[in-house]
Structure formats: structure tokens, C-alpha cells
Design a protein around this motif. Structure first.
Motif, PDB file in Angstrom:
ATOM      1  N   SER A  92       0.830  -1.212   0.000  1.00 14.58           N
ATOM      2  CA  SER A  92       0.000   0.000   0.000  1.00 14.58           C
ATOM      3  C   SER A  92       0.860   1.255   0.000  1.00 14.58           C
ATOM      4  O   SER A  92       0.587   2.205  -0.747  1.00 14.58           O
ATOM      5  CB  SER A  92      -0.898   0.012   1.237  1.00 14.58           C
ATOM      6  OG  SER A  92      -1.870  -0.997   1.120  1.00 14.58           O
ATOM      7  N   ARG A 126       1.322   4.290  -2.960  1.00 11.43           N
ATOM      8  CA  ARG A 126       1.070   5.713  -2.679  1.00 11.43           C
ATOM      9  C   ARG A 126       2.300   6.549  -3.042  1.00 11.43           C
ATOM     10  O   ARG A 126       2.190   7.617  -3.646  1.00 11.43           O
ATOM     11  CB  ARG A 126       0.721   5.902  -1.194  1.00 11.43           C
ATOM     12  CG  ARG A 126      -0.717   5.461  -0.904  1.00 11.43           C
ATOM     13  CD  ARG A 126      -0.911   5.131   0.551  1.00 11.43           C
ATOM     14  NE  ARG A 126      -2.315   4.854   0.856  1.00 11.43           N
ATOM     15  CZ  ARG A 126      -2.973   3.737   0.540  1.00 11.43           C
ATOM     16  NH1 ARG A 126      -2.365   2.753  -0.114  1.00 11.43           N
ATOM     17  NH2 ARG A 126      -4.250   3.578   0.861  1.00 11.43           N
ATOM     18  N   SER A 147     -15.217   0.827  -1.103  1.00 16.55           N
ATOM     19  CA  SER A 147     -13.760   0.716  -1.051  1.00 16.55           C
ATOM     20  C   SER A 147     -13.176   2.068  -0.683  1.00 16.55           C
ATOM     21  O   SER A 147     -13.528   3.082  -1.288  1.00 16.55           O
ATOM     22  CB  SER A 147     -13.212   0.271  -2.410  1.00 16.55           C
ATOM     23  OG  SER A 147     -11.807   0.371  -2.400  1.00 16.55           O
ATOM     24  N   SER A 148     -12.271   2.073   0.278  1.00 17.62           N
ATOM     25  CA  SER A 148     -11.593   3.326   0.640  1.00 17.62           C
ATOM     26  C   SER A 148     -10.647   3.756  -0.479  1.00 17.62           C
ATOM     27  O   SER A 148     -10.183   4.896  -0.499  1.00 17.62           O
ATOM     28  CB  SER A 148     -10.800   3.140   1.931  1.00 17.62           C
ATOM     29  OG  SER A 148      -9.677   2.309   1.694  1.00 17.62           O
ATOM     30  N   SER A 178     -12.483   0.644   6.024  1.00 20.58           N
ATOM     31  CA  SER A 178     -11.034   0.652   5.725  1.00 20.58           C
ATOM     32  C   SER A 178     -10.437   2.042   5.911  1.00 20.58           C
ATOM     33  O   SER A 178      -9.544   2.452   5.181  1.00 20.58           O
ATOM     34  CB  SER A 178     -10.763   0.169   4.286  1.00 20.58           C
ATOM     35  OG  SER A 178     -11.068  -1.184   4.139  1.00 20.58           O
ATOM     36  N   ASP A 183      -7.881  -6.956   5.194  1.00 18.99           N
ATOM     37  CA  ASP A 183      -6.883  -7.893   4.650  1.00 18.99           C
ATOM     38  C   ASP A 183      -6.418  -8.903   5.694  1.00 18.99           C
ATOM     39  O   ASP A 183      -5.792  -9.916   5.356  1.00 18.99           O
ATOM     40  CB  ASP A 183      -5.673  -7.139   4.075  1.00 18.99           C
ATOM     41  CG  ASP A 183      -6.050  -6.314   2.848  1.00 18.99           C
ATOM     42  OD1 ASP A 183      -7.213  -6.398   2.412  1.00 18.99           O
ATOM     43  OD2 ASP A 183      -5.177  -5.594   2.328  1.00 18.99           O
ATOM     44  N   LYS A 210     -13.007  -8.254  -3.027  1.00 20.17           N
ATOM     45  CA  LYS A 210     -11.535  -8.305  -3.126  1.00 20.17           C
ATOM     46  C   LYS A 210     -11.110  -9.209  -4.288  1.00 20.17           C
ATOM     47  O   LYS A 210     -11.904  -9.468  -5.185  1.00 20.17           O
ATOM     48  CB  LYS A 210     -10.951  -8.797  -1.808  1.00 20.17           C
ATOM     49  CG  LYS A 210     -11.389  -8.003  -0.607  1.00 20.17           C
ATOM     50  CD  LYS A 210     -10.705  -6.670  -0.543  1.00 20.17           C
ATOM     51  CE  LYS A 210     -11.173  -5.887   0.658  1.00 20.17           C
ATOM     52  NZ  LYS A 210     -10.799  -4.496   0.609  1.00 20.17           N
TER      53      LYS A 210
HETATM   54  O1  S3P Z   1      -5.598   1.529  -0.096  1.00 20.38           O
HETATM   55  C1  S3P Z   1      -5.038   0.434   0.002  1.00 20.38           C
HETATM   56  O2  S3P Z   1      -3.801   0.299  -0.162  1.00 20.38           O
HETATM   57  C2  S3P Z   1      -5.853  -0.760   0.320  1.00 20.38           C
HETATM   58  C3  S3P Z   1      -7.119  -0.609   0.830  1.00 20.38           C
HETATM   59  C4  S3P Z   1      -7.975  -1.760   1.232  1.00 20.38           C
HETATM   60  O3  S3P Z   1      -9.014  -1.872   0.277  1.00 20.38           O
HETATM   61  P1  S3P Z   1     -10.521  -1.354   0.525  1.00 20.38           P
HETATM   62  O4  S3P Z   1     -10.482   0.083   0.845  1.00 20.38           O
HETATM   63  O5  S3P Z   1     -11.194  -1.638  -0.781  1.00 20.38           O
HETATM   64  O6  S3P Z   1     -11.077  -2.155   1.669  1.00 20.38           O
HETATM   65  C5  S3P Z   1      -7.184  -3.071   1.279  1.00 20.38           C
HETATM   66  O7  S3P Z   1      -8.072  -4.157   1.283  1.00 20.38           O
HETATM   67  C6  S3P Z   1      -6.242  -3.201   0.102  1.00 20.38           C
HETATM   68  O8  S3P Z   1      -5.503  -4.385   0.158  1.00 20.38           O
HETATM   69  C7  S3P Z   1      -5.236  -2.077   0.104  1.00 20.38           C
END
Ligand code: S3P
Ligand code: PEP
Length: 432
Positions: free
Chosen positions: A24, A28, A169-170, A197, A313, A340
Motif C-alpha cells: 500500500s 502511494r 472501497s476506501s 477501511s 486484509d 476483493k
Molecule cells: O488503499 C489500500 O492500499 C488498500 C485498501 C484496502 O481496500 P478497501 O479500501 O477496498 O477495503 C485493502 O483491502 C487493500 O488491500 C489495500
């Protein structure tokens, strides 16, 4: 199909290892450095499938990467990705696909097409596409409305207030936050309903700040000032989600200790909450100075009830702990698990049932009745790295288990099997 057979691990006392970097945070840092003016340096990036797919897509829009011994130097496009009629593949990288879609909406030139694996085409994109269109982005869905594949055209984005649901989803919110500074008057994002999330959004805000942009947050509103990312040096820490598999081992086996030498006990990654969850199962956790963490345990984990809304996760790892714990474990609060790499609630329920664990599926989680008698089975992994890794760890106790398509771990943890095999080094009779 390739299969890996895993036998139970008979001898286990103490094991230490180092983990690869955060998926992640690498993604970014890739977006911030790609948009920045000048040269950034990403130290210790994760070189797994997903960040490498994002890196290739960014290269196709004019970002220049130069590989160095400890990472990449990145020369950004100063807020103007180039759209040159290319067709870019993003695998099943949900984070990368959503971030890159927003990034390419800032583009200049012609258009680009974005596509991925069949599963990526099924995963939700509609709230992000609608939000970008409300900012005047020109996006065509090439097969089904609200889904990849998409064509993104040059557009002049304008600043509007956008509203997004928080429960799908975030990554939609993170994607918009990351482009916010490049809109003419910045961007205001309102979240409708609860934000699931949320910790991942906090990770986005933290990386943006490291690249010089501070977002103002007031309950469910985000104000991103107009500006640009500053070229920076960013070092990526070890991945908290990857840590969960190895940290779970003493609890799965009911004995021993694991040390992760490069894992920062105080990291603010979403899945660092696993260190607390381990304590709820009865495990002991100790920070190591100056960096590192040790988990040790003796006995049988205690079942419990866990809300995974902000750490989805961890679900496969928590489910295997539930499978060996004494009593009834309830994992809840995470309906977004169904979007997912696969529907993780259904997949984990199906595979645990195969080995004789009693489960009850919930709309937002799973009830697991822990046991200590397991059947040998072949585990389907649904091209989902987290299912493969979690069941491999469970097999240390519940094996023999056969893990299908073990290479799917490459999405986030390319040397998982190499590190896993080292667990057997103390007992050469226990071969994979
Ligand atoms: O922003 C990220 O790096 C992530 C956000 C999460 O997803 P969601 O926001 O869809 O739950 C997570 O499950 C994914 O593995 C990584
Ligand atoms: C859900 C995940 O990733 P993504 O959404 O980025 O595909 C994951 O790594 O568990």
C-alpha cells in the motif's frame, strides 16, 4: 495446475526473518512521486506484481524511473500524465487500478485504455468513475458501465465538491485525495455513510504529507488544497499485512516464537492492529529495540469476536487463527471482503469446511468453530495471494494440505515460499 504440498511442522522453537516492504505504501509513494516536479527517491519499494504493474503504467505516461541499488529515482510529470493511445494492463491490482484511473484523468494528449484480469473487471469502480465524471473527466466504460476496461481521454478537470459512499472501497477516496492538489482550486470530498477501511485513508494522508501536501479533515469531509507534491525521499517500511502470516505461527502451532527483524512495532499501517488482535487470542507481543517485533505463545488460542471493518486484509489470517482456537470466533464488520481478489468470505468458508472446520457465513464475516482435528485437503486459492498464504500457515498444523496455484503470492509477497521453506530448516525430515 501447479500445487504445493505442505506437511505439518513438527519442530518449532524460535525463528527470525525479514519481510518485504508495504504494498500500500509503495503504491502511494509511486503516485506522489509520479505527479511531483523533479526527482524523488523511493527507498526499499516493494518489487511485487502489483507495484510493478503500477510502475509500468506510470512509465507509459511519461514518468521516468531509474533503478538504483536501494530503490528507484523517479522523475515526475509535474501533474500532467501523457495519454498516448496506449493500452495499459493492471492485473488484479485494485489499489493500483483505482489510483491510476484518477491519475490518468489529469492527463494531456489523446487517451489511454486501462484493463486487467477478468476479476478486476468485476470489481466495483462505479463510485470513482462517477466522482471523476462530476469533475469533468471523460471516461468511457468499454464493456460494462461502472467497470473496467475503461478509456480515459484528456479533460480539463474542474474543482467541485464530490460525494462518495464510504462502504465499498476506501481506495476511491485515496485515489481522489492523491489527485486533489492538481485540480484548479483543490478538492473537497464528502463521505456518505460510514467509512470502511479508514486506516488506509489515513495512510494516504500520511504519505501525501511526506510529499508536502496537508489535507484538512473534519469528520466526514476532506479539504485538499490546490498545490503540488514536492519531490522527496521516501523509505517504505515492512508490510503489516505480510507480517500477519508469520506472526500467526506460534499461535497456530501452540508454541514457539517468531521475530520479524524489520517490522516496526509502532508502524501506522492499517494491519498493524494485528499485534493487538494477537493479544486477544492470548499471544504475547514484544517490541524489539530499535526495530523489530517478537510474538511468543504456548497453549491454545482463545476464540473471540473481532470487527475487521478497518483491517479487511487480516480476514484470512484471523480465520485460520479461529480455526485452531478454542471456542467460537466471530469475524464481522467487513462486507467489503466480497469485492476483493475473490469473495473472501465465501472462499475462506468453503476451504475451511473442506478441512473439517465448522463455519457459518455472515453477510459481513464468518463464524468459525475452532477444532484440533483436520482433514487433508486440496485448497483452492482463487488467484488470491492472501488465501494461499493463510492456508499455507494453517497447514503447518493442519497439514498435509495441497495449495493450488501457489505462485499467486507474487501479488504482494514474491519471496513468501522461500521464507516459508526456511521454517523447516530445523527438521530436515519435514520437507515440503
Ligand atoms: O488503499 C489500500 O492500499 C488498500 C485498501 C484496502 O481496500 P478497501 O479500501 O477496498 O477495503 C485493502 O483491502 C487493500 O488491500 C489495500
Ligand atoms: C485487496 C487487496 O488488494 P487490492 O484491492 O489492491 O487488489 C489485498 O492485497 O488484499
Amino acid at each position: 495446475m501447479e500445487i504445493k504440498k505442505i506437511l505439518p511442522l513438527k519442530k518449532f522453537y524460535r525463528h527470525s526473518l525479514k519481510l518485504p516492504s508495504s504494498k500500500s505504501l509503495t503504491q502511494r509513494a509511486l503516485i506522489c512521486s509520479a505527479l511531483a516536479r523533479g526527482s524523488s527517491f523511493i527507498k526499499n519499494p516493494l518489487l511485487s506484481e502489483d507495484p510493478l504493474l503500477l510502475k509500468s503504467a506510470l512509465e507509459a505516461t511519461g514518468v521516468i524511473f531509474e533503478g538504483k541499488e536501494e530503490g528507484f529515482e523517479v522523475k515526475g510529470v509535474e501533474g500532467f500524465p501523457r495519454l498516448n493511445k496506449s493500452k495499459l494492463y493492471l492485473g488484479n491490482n485494485g489499489t493500483g487500478a483505482r489510483f491510476f484511473l484518477a491519475y490518468s484523468a489529469l492527463g494531456k494528449g489523446d487517451w489511454i485504455d486501462l484493463y486487467g484480469k477478468e476479476r478486476l473487471h468485476e470489481r466495483p469502480m462505479s463510485p470513482l468513475i462517477s466522482a471523476l465524471r462530476s469533475l469533468s473527466a471523460k471516461i468511457d466504460c468499454l464493456e460494462q458501465e461502472g467497470h473496467f476496461p475503461v478509456r480515459v481521454y484528456e479533460g480539463n478537470l474542474r474543482s467541485e465538491r464530490v460525494s462518495l459512499p464510504g462502504y465499498v472501497s476506501s481506495q476511491f477516496i485515496s485515489a481522489l485525495l492523491l489527485i486533489g492538489p492538481y485540480l484548479p482550486l483543490g478538492l473537497e470530498i464528502a463521505i456518505e455513510g460510514e467509512l470502511f477501511s479508514k486506516s488506509y485513508v489515513d495512510m494516504t494522508l500520511e504519505v501525501m504529507e511526506r510529499f508536502g501536501v496537508k489535507v484538512e479533515v473534519k469528520s466526514n469531509l476532506f479539504y485538499i488544497p490546490q498545490g503540488s507534491f514536492k519531490a522527496s525521499i521516501y523509505e517504505v517500511p515492512a508490510d503489516a499485512s505480510s507480517a500477519s502470516y508469520f506472526l500467526a505461527i506460534p499461535l497456530i502451532l501452540g508454541k514457539g516464537s517468531i521475530i520479524i527483524e524489520n517490522f516496526d512495532y509502532y508502524t501506522k499501517q492499517a494491519d498493524s492492529v494485528f499485534l493487538e488482535l494477537i493479544k486477544d487470542f492470548g499471544g504475547m507481543v514484544r517490541p524489539i529495540d530499535p526495530i523489530g517485533v517478537e510474538v511468543f505463545f504456548e497453549g491454545r488460542p482463545k476464540a473471540g469476536s473481532f470487527n475487521l471493518r478497518d483491517c479487511p486484509d487480516l480476514f484470512p489470517t484471523m480465520a485460520i487463527l479461529g480455526a485452531v482456537a478454542e471456542g467460537r470466533t466471530v469475524l464481522y464488520g467487513a462486507p467489503h471482503l466480497r469485492y476483493k481478489e475473490t469473495d473472501r468470505i465465501k472462499a475462506v468458508a468453503t476451504e475451511l469446511s473442506k478441512i473439517g472446520v465448522k463455519v457459518e457465513e455472515l453477510p459481513d464475516g464468518l463464524i468459525i468453530y475452532g477444532g484440533d482435528n483436520f482433514n487433508p485437503a486440496r485448497i483452492e486459492t482463487y488467484d488470491d495471494h492472501r488465501i494461499a498464504m493463510a492456508f499455507a500457515i494453517l497447514a503447518l498444523k493442519a497439514g498435509p494440505l495441497e495449495i493450488e496455484n501457489p505462485d499467486c503470492v507474487a501479488k504482494s509477497f514474491p519471496n513468501f515460499w522461500e521464507l516459508f521453506e526456511q521454517l523447516y530448516a530445523e527438521d530436515p525430515s519435514d520437507r515440503l
